[in-house]
Design a protein around this motif. Structure first.
Motif, PDB file in Angstrom:
ATOM      1  N   LEU A  49       0.833  -1.203   0.000  1.00 20.33           N
ATOM      2  CA  LEU A  49       0.000   0.000   0.000  1.00 20.33           C
ATOM      3  C   LEU A  49       0.873   1.261   0.000  1.00 20.33           C
ATOM      4  O   LEU A  49       0.583   2.231  -0.712  1.00 20.33           O
ATOM      5  CB  LEU A  49      -0.872  -0.050   1.259  1.00 20.33           C
ATOM      6  N   ARG A  50       1.941   1.242   0.776  1.00 22.15           N
ATOM      7  CA  ARG A  50       2.861   2.393   0.854  1.00 22.15           C
ATOM      8  C   ARG A  50       3.432   2.724  -0.526  1.00 22.15           C
ATOM      9  O   ARG A  50       3.517   3.896  -0.912  1.00 22.15           O
ATOM     10  CB  ARG A  50       3.999   2.061   1.839  1.00 22.15           C
ATOM     11  N   ARG A  97       0.723   4.012  -2.958  1.00 31.18           N
ATOM     12  CA  ARG A  97       0.415   5.426  -2.699  1.00 31.18           C
ATOM     13  C   ARG A  97       1.443   6.345  -3.369  1.00 31.18           C
ATOM     14  O   ARG A  97       1.086   7.381  -3.948  1.00 31.18           O
ATOM     15  CB  ARG A  97       0.397   5.680  -1.185  1.00 31.18           C
ATOM     16  N   ARG A 108       0.757   6.438  -7.078  1.00 30.24           N
ATOM     17  CA  ARG A 108      -0.405   7.283  -7.384  1.00 30.24           C
ATOM     18  C   ARG A 108      -0.007   8.759  -7.351  1.00 30.24           C
ATOM     19  O   ARG A 108      -0.344   9.537  -8.245  1.00 30.24           O
ATOM     20  CB  ARG A 108      -1.506   6.973  -6.362  1.00 30.24           C
ATOM     21  N   GLU A 109       0.761   9.146  -6.330  1.00 35.46           N
ATOM     22  CA  GLU A 109       1.173  10.551  -6.199  1.00 35.46           C
ATOM     23  C   GLU A 109       2.058  10.995  -7.362  1.00 35.46           C
ATOM     24  O   GLU A 109       2.089  12.176  -7.706  1.00 35.46           O
ATOM     25  CB  GLU A 109       1.922  10.764  -4.873  1.00 35.46           C
ATOM     26  N   HIS A 125      -4.441  -3.646  -0.452  1.00 35.17           N
ATOM     27  CA  HIS A 125      -3.484  -3.311  -1.521  1.00 35.17           C
ATOM     28  C   HIS A 125      -4.020  -3.716  -2.895  1.00 35.17           C
ATOM     29  O   HIS A 125      -3.663  -3.110  -3.907  1.00 35.17           O
ATOM     30  CB  HIS A 125      -2.095  -3.933  -1.246  1.00 35.17           C
ATOM     31  N   ALA A 140      -6.382  -0.886  -3.861  1.00 32.83           N
ATOM     32  CA  ALA A 140      -5.709   0.414  -4.022  1.00 32.83           C
ATOM     33  C   ALA A 140      -4.974   0.527  -5.353  1.00 32.83           C
ATOM     34  O   ALA A 140      -4.828   1.619  -5.896  1.00 32.83           O
ATOM     35  CB  ALA A 140      -4.732   0.634  -2.871  1.00 32.83           C
ATOM     36  N   ASP A 146       0.587   3.651   8.709  1.00 28.22           N
ATOM     37  CA  ASP A 146       0.930   2.864   7.521  1.00 28.22           C
ATOM     38  C   ASP A 146       0.441   1.450   7.811  1.00 28.22           C
ATOM     39  O   ASP A 146       1.119   0.684   8.504  1.00 28.22           O
ATOM     40  CB  ASP A 146       2.445   2.867   7.282  1.00 28.22           C
TER      41      ASP A 146
END
Ligand code: MV4
Length: 502
Positions: free
Chosen positions: A15-16, A19, A22-23, A41, A44, A369
């Motif tokens: 997931l970290r 993210r 995505r950013e 995850h 996501a 997190d």
């Protein structure tokens, strides 16, 4: 920058990385086992691909299958996270040979640091201090006795192929060396398929301090200061912080420069960590290099205001680092607690079941997190670390107060967790004084996990008040021990566990 990245991991670290993708406008491909079909995850990511049954050996460790998925889905790079394939030289090489980018160090750097004796020899050759000892494996028990007598007891026998504390044996006197040497050999053979053992002088009562580095492909290697990781149990870290109370700005600069030398010597690129022992006299010794992103990277991110995963992607894509050593200085204090599905009251026995309710902490300076949500089934297939709770505050005292506040907001029901244990550490006088070293937790554990382990009257009063309030409203107020308020649940869980074991 890459158009698409595959994440070869699960849980909070998947997931970290998703993210960060995505950013940065990067498409993310998740992979998952049958056990993780409904995992956070998976939802996501932009796309998710099933790679096999629950056991890691049939899913997350199948490097060749994962590379095939990456190619089929049009990814240009693979992020391995930590654990699983992250430090496998063969995988880093296979990714490269498939025409993809491994978001981590070159296979050659993983190899250079993978053998602990080779890493020690490399360190010595580059003026990186190591603990006095051998840089070659020892042929037999008689030679071990000679070398130990030369360095003086106590000594530590270590597996050359080891790391992370596996296959180590302390030897306190000459009468034990022969038997310990043979045992260390057998253990090393069993654990690593390689019976090579070497010897170091045993350092008594040190701290475990590590230095984060990041390197690009253009010769820039920068250190991001230290993390204090002494609060660990059986080589599993429980709490990490940045900076360390034991490291002055001058020592940080010196250890940092040492870590940068070690990284350069290995031809390192991407994020990595040099582990050191720091003794009571402020002398430090290089132990080993972790050639991956580490679990505890967020504390470094918070004090430096730098996103390590963004930079991992950028340097892997060939971009130069966008900052210099002079830009780096830690600001404030960050602390991380690893929230695990283990029962501290029961010798950290792994707890399984379904998360029935989850209330996450928030507010100023709090970061979660995590890889769980209400409905997540926690099994024995994977690591018990569910999430990391990380805080940032101006000072260490305020970080501890903030962590205590955040932990008391956290509610996880349906499984046992380490939450209560962490609350007690935050209340502990020695911890609050920063008087920690690698044996501290195991020495302190009995009093931290016993029911009468605290003399904090206010805490007991708060608990009593909260229990009374609960009996009126049926709602558990913030700060109440999940264990105390859910006594029936704990017993029920224990029964379920016994049934599942039987
Ligand atoms: C040592 C040591 C003391 N003296 N080496 C453990 C993990 C691995 N990276 C190396 N480790 C250690 N090496 C010498 N010469 C202490 C540790 C160590 C440790 C040892 C026992 C119990 C907990 C420990 C936690 C961190 C480091």
């Amino acid at each position: 920058m890459f158009d698409t990245v595959l994440i070869a991991n699960r849980g909070e670290i998947a997931l970290r990385v998703i993210r960060a993708c995505r950013e940065m406008g990067v498409r993310s491909i998740a992979v998952y086992s049958d056990a993780d079909a409904g995992a956070p995850h998976v939802r996501a990511a932009d796309k998710a691909v099933n790679i096999g049954p629950p056991p890691s050996s049939q899913s997350y460790l199948l490097g060749d299958r994962i590379i095939e998925v990456a190619i089929r889905e049009g990814a240009q790079a693979i992020h391995p996270g930590y654990g699983f394939l992250s430090e496998q030289e063969w995988f880093a090489r296979a990714v490269r040979d498939a025409g993809l980018v491994f978001i981590g160090p070159p296979a050659e750097a993983i190899a250079a640091m993978g053998s602990k004796t080779a890493a020690r020899a490399l360190a010595v050759a580059h003026n990186v201090p190591v603990v006095p000892g051998t840089t070659e494996s020892i042929p037999d028990a008689a030679r071990a006795a000679e070398i130990a007598a030369e360095f003086g007891y106590p000594v530590l026998l270590k597996a050359a192929a080891g790391g992370g504390g596996k296959g180590m044996r302390v030897v306190r006197e000459a009468s034990e060396i022969a038997a310990s040497f043979d045992a260390a050999r057998r253990e090393a053979k069993n654990a690593f398929g390689d019976d090579a053992v070497y010897l170091e002088k045993y350092v008594v009562g040190p701290r475990h301090v590590e230095i984060q580095i990041i390197a690009d492909m253009h010769g820039n290697v920068i250190h991001l200061g230290e993390r204090e990781c002494s609060v660990q149990r059986r080589h599993q870290k429980m709490i990490e912080e940045a900076p360390s109370v034991a490291v002055s700005p001058a020592l940080r600069a010196e250890m940092g420069a040492t870590a940068v030398r070690a990284a350069r010597a290995a031809g390192y690129v991407n994020a990595g960590t040099c582990e050191f022992l720091l003794d009571r006299d402020g002398k430090y010794y290089f132990l080993e290099m972790n050639t991956r992103l580490q679990v505890e990277h967020p504390v470094t991110e918070l004090v430096n205001g730098i996103d390590l995963v963004h930079w991992q992607l950028r340097v892997a894509a060939g971009e130069p680092l966008g900052f210099t050593q002079g830009d780096i200085a830690p600001k404030g204090w960050a602390m991380e607690c690893r929230i695990t599905s283990e029962d501290p009251a029961n010798d950290f026995l792994p707890s399984t079941g379904t998360v029935s309710y989850l209330q996450l902490p928030s507010g100023p300076g709090v970061r979660w997190d995590g890889g769980i949500e209400a409905g997540t089934n926690v099994s024995l297939h994977y690591d018990p670390m569910l999430a990391k709770l990380i805080v940032h505050a101006p000072t260490r005292d305020l970080a501890i107060a903030r962590m205590h506040r955040a932990l008391s907001e956290l509610v996880v029901t349906g499984i046992e967790t380490s939450r209560e244990f962490h609350l007690r550490v935050m209340e502990d006088a020695e911890f609050r004084a920063g008087a920690i070293e690698i044996q501290w937790l195991e020495r302190r554990l009995a009093s931290l996990t016993s029911d009468a382990g605290t003399d904090d009257g206010a805490r007991i009063a708060a608990l009593a008040g909260a229990l009374l309030a609960e009996s009126d409203s049926g709602i558990r107020p913030v700060g109440v021990s999940a264990k105390a308020a859910d006594g029936h649940m704990s017993a029920w869980q224990r029964l379920a566990r016994l049934e599942s074991i039987a």
